[in-house]
Design an enzyme around this catalytic site. Structure first.
Site, PDB file in Angstrom:
ATOM      1  N   ASP A  92       0.861  -1.178   0.000  1.00  0.00           N
ATOM      2  CA  ASP A  92       0.000   0.000   0.000  1.00  0.00           C
ATOM      3  C   ASP A  92       0.899   1.230   0.000  1.00  0.00           C
ATOM      4  OD1 ASP A  92      -1.847  -2.016   0.417  1.00  0.00           O
ATOM      5  OD2 ASP A  92      -2.909  -0.980   2.038  1.00  0.00           O
ATOM      6  N   LYS A 162      -6.950   3.449  -2.534  1.00  0.00           N
ATOM      7  CA  LYS A 162      -7.261   3.352  -1.105  1.00  0.00           C
ATOM      8  C   LYS A 162      -7.462   4.755  -0.554  1.00  0.00           C
ATOM      9  CE  LYS A 162      -4.907   1.879   3.189  1.00  0.00           C
ATOM     10  NZ  LYS A 162      -3.690   1.203   3.721  1.00  0.00           N
ATOM     11  N   LYS A 191     -10.193   0.286  -1.661  1.00  0.00           N
ATOM     12  CA  LYS A 191     -10.002  -0.034  -0.240  1.00  0.00           C
ATOM     13  C   LYS A 191     -10.357   1.170   0.612  1.00  0.00           C
ATOM     14  CE  LYS A 191      -6.475  -1.479   3.135  1.00  0.00           C
ATOM     15  NZ  LYS A 191      -5.095  -2.012   3.315  1.00  0.00           N
TER      16      LYS A 191
END
Length: 222
Positions: A92, A162, A191
């Site tokens: 991430d 995300k 996400k």
């Protein structure tokens, strides 16, 4: 949604700077017990998490240039390569927020691309690719900037967008998740992370379009 299907959406997360080995091992044990999708830990704990989950289907996720996203692209790429060598199967990364706020979308896309190329070059097989998620830090962006950031992530070869690090001024919102899903379409992952503490929060994010949830309260959520 059953508890099992809910659990499979969760990246069980521990990113506080003072986390200790025992807490990481507890996180991994919970993730295995409840069948979460992954644990998400800081890079220094990837090896320990990978070792703890060696006999489990739970993935190991880590963060890149966290939480500010301000490292040079080549440093982000190196950090990605090192994390994969240590056992991470998902990364991430935080995009360069300052460049996004300046509207330098070419830089933002190339920054993401550097990580995506490093990750995909080190995937062990086409059937088991390294997953790249791009943290937008949506609380610092307006809607137009969120759209541009999502498009940059798509063009750069990311697998997910995300919402948040959880370390800035705000976390995931239903509005931002829905906007991200609308922008990236049905095939890219979205996400939601940051401030998701209750079952109602979880369900609202999924309804808005999230297909992964990052949370430190994973056990409580299911």
């Amino acid at each position: 949604m059953t508890n099992n299907s809910s659990a499979s959406l969760i990246d069980h997360t521990l990113l506080k700077p003072d986390a200790r080995l025992g807490e990481i091992q507890k996180l991994c044990k919970e993730a295995d017990q409840y069948h979460f999708h992954s644990v998400c830990v800081n890079p220094c704990w990837v090896s320990a998490a990978s070792s703890s989950l060696a006999d489990s289907d739970v993935k190991v996720c880590t963060v890149i240039s966290f939480p500010f996203g301000a490292s040079p692209s080549r440093v982000k790429a190196f950090e990605t390569e090192q994390a994969i060598q240590d056992g991470a199967t998902e990364v991430d990364m935080v995009l360069n927020i300052g460049q996004a706020l300046d509207g330098n979308w070419d830089y933002v896309a190339k920054d993401i691309q550097a990580v995506a190329e490093a990750a995909h070059a080190h995937s062990d097989s086409a059937n088991n690719p390294i997953v790249v998620k791009v943290i937008l830090e949506t609380c610092l962006l307006d809607d137009d900037q969120i759209v541009h950031a999502c498009k940059a992530a798509v063009s750069a070869g990311a697998d997910f967008v995300k919402t948040s690090t959880g370390f800035s001024s705000g976390g995931a919102t239903v509005h931002d998740v829905a906007l991200m899903r609308e922008t990236v379409g049905p095939d890219l992952g979205v996400k939601a992370s940051g401030g998701i503490h209750t079952r109602e929060d979880f369900q609202a994010m999924v309804k808005a379009g999230a297909n992964r949830i990052g949370a430190s309260a994973g056990v409580d959520l299911i």
